[in-house]
Design a protein around this motif. Structure first.
Motif, mmCIF file in Angstrom:
data_model
loop_
_atom_site.group_PDB
_atom_site.id
_atom_site.type_symbol
_atom_site.label_atom_id
_atom_site.label_comp_id
_atom_site.label_asym_id
_atom_site.label_seq_id
_atom_site.Cartn_x
_atom_site.Cartn_y
_atom_site.Cartn_z
ATOM 1 N N UNK A 132 0.812 -0.324 10.628
ATOM 2 C CA UNK A 132 0.500 -1.555 11.364
ATOM 3 C C UNK A 132 -0.906 -2.056 11.047
ATOM 4 N N UNK A 133 -1.793 -1.158 10.656
ATOM 5 C CA UNK A 133 -3.163 -1.580 10.345
ATOM 6 C C UNK A 133 -3.226 -2.497 9.126
ATOM 7 N N UNK A 134 -2.155 -2.529 8.338
ATOM 8 C CA UNK A 134 -2.123 -3.453 7.200
ATOM 9 C C UNK A 134 -2.128 -4.900 7.677
ATOM 10 N N UNK A 135 -1.599 -5.172 8.877
ATOM 11 C CA UNK A 135 -1.670 -6.525 9.423
ATOM 12 C C UNK A 135 -3.125 -6.908 9.676
ATOM 13 N N UNK A 136 -3.897 -5.969 10.193
ATOM 14 C CA UNK A 136 -5.318 -6.219 10.418
ATOM 15 C C UNK A 136 -6.038 -6.520 9.110
ATOM 16 N N UNK A 137 -5.692 -5.779 8.070
ATOM 17 C CA UNK A 137 -6.301 -6.032 6.757
ATOM 18 C C UNK A 137 -5.967 -7.436 6.262
ATOM 19 N N UNK A 138 -4.715 -7.836 6.411
ATOM 20 C CA UNK A 138 -4.315 -9.177 5.989
ATOM 21 C C UNK A 138 -5.044 -10.257 6.774
ATOM 22 N N UNK A 192 0.838 -1.197 0.000
ATOM 23 C CA UNK A 192 0.000 0.000 0.000
ATOM 24 C C UNK A 192 0.872 1.245 0.000
ATOM 25 N N UNK A 193 0.526 2.192 -0.862
ATOM 26 C CA UNK A 193 1.173 3.505 -0.852
ATOM 27 C C UNK A 193 0.539 4.311 0.275
ATOM 28 N N UNK A 194 1.365 4.802 1.180
ATOM 29 C CA UNK A 194 0.880 5.591 2.311
ATOM 30 C C UNK A 194 0.909 7.059 1.880
ATOM 31 N N UNK A 218 5.892 9.753 4.413
ATOM 32 C CA UNK A 218 4.650 9.969 3.668
ATOM 33 C C UNK A 218 4.964 9.784 2.183
ATOM 34 N N UNK A 219 4.147 9.001 1.515
ATOM 35 C CA UNK A 219 4.338 8.706 0.099
ATOM 36 C C UNK A 219 5.039 7.387 -0.171
ATOM 37 N N UNK A 250 0.892 -15.675 14.060
ATOM 38 C CA UNK A 250 1.430 -15.128 12.817
ATOM 39 C C UNK A 250 2.602 -14.201 13.090
ATOM 40 N N UNK A 251 3.672 -14.381 12.354
ATOM 41 C CA UNK A 251 4.787 -13.443 12.361
ATOM 42 C C UNK A 251 4.386 -12.291 11.433
ATOM 43 N N UNK A 252 4.569 -11.069 11.879
ATOM 44 C CA UNK A 252 4.176 -9.888 11.102
ATOM 45 C C UNK A 252 5.414 -9.040 10.796
ATOM 46 N N UNK A 253 5.525 -8.618 9.547
ATOM 47 C CA UNK A 253 6.666 -7.781 9.159
ATOM 48 C C UNK A 253 6.192 -6.792 8.103
ATOM 49 N N UNK A 254 6.627 -5.540 8.242
ATOM 50 C CA UNK A 254 6.345 -4.517 7.230
ATOM 51 C C UNK A 254 7.666 -3.902 6.797
ATOM 52 N N UNK A 255 7.777 -3.661 5.499
ATOM 53 C CA UNK A 255 9.012 -3.114 4.936
ATOM 54 C C UNK A 255 8.696 -1.958 3.997
ATOM 55 N N UNK A 256 9.634 -1.031 3.924
ATOM 56 C CA UNK A 256 9.654 -0.001 2.886
ATOM 57 C C UNK A 256 10.938 -0.268 2.120
#
Length: 141
Positions: free
Chosen positions: A64-70, A21-23, A95-96, A117-123
């Motif tokens: 972090x809300x992207x984990x909830x979406x998943x 997702x583009x923030x 931002x962006x 679930x293991x959760x990870x977010x990357x840019x």
């Protein structure tokens, strides 16, 4: 990846799902309205530039809300119930930026219907959030 439900009986250790997702500036402002978090570091360019990050950053909980979406849409999906979530914010999200959130099943408890679930977010290659979620997964029938 498909949206829907993966029932407890079909979940195995190692299953993964991801969401990119583009923030955007618009999303940051909408999140500020929904969350009532109007911290200037998120909304004001000058405040962001004056911060230790030298730029505006997105709310940590927005990414972090992207984990909830998943969890709610992809694994386990519809009918799942969040039980707990840990989060470690390891780097800011400008931002962006595009955030790639990934969840991976690390444990399945068939008796309790719990999935860990293991959760990870990357840019890009930078890890921005790590954590662990526990959910109650829907059963067949």
């Amino acid at each position: 990846m498909s949206v829907g439900t993966v029932f407890l009986e079909d979940i195995v250790v190692g299953m993964t799902r991801e969401l990119s997702k583009v923030i955007s500036d618009d999303i940051v402002h909408k999140f500020a309205e929904v969350s009532d978090d109007h911290n200037p570091i998120h909304l004001d360019q000058a405040a962001g530039e004056a911060s230790i990050f030298k730029k505006r950053i997105a709310h940590g909980m927005l990414s972090a809300s992207l984990f909830s979406a998943l969890i709610g849409e992809r694994l386990p999906g519809h009918g799942s119930i969040y039980l707990s979530q840990t989060l470690q914010f390891t780097a800011p999200v400008p931002v962006g930026a595009t955030v790639l959130a990934t969840i991976e099943v690390t444990k399945v408890d068939l008796e309790k219907a719990h999935v860990t679930l293991d959760c990870k977010a990357k840019v890009g290659e930078t890890v921005v959030i790590t954590g662990e979620a526990k959910v109650l997964a829907p059963r067949k029938g």
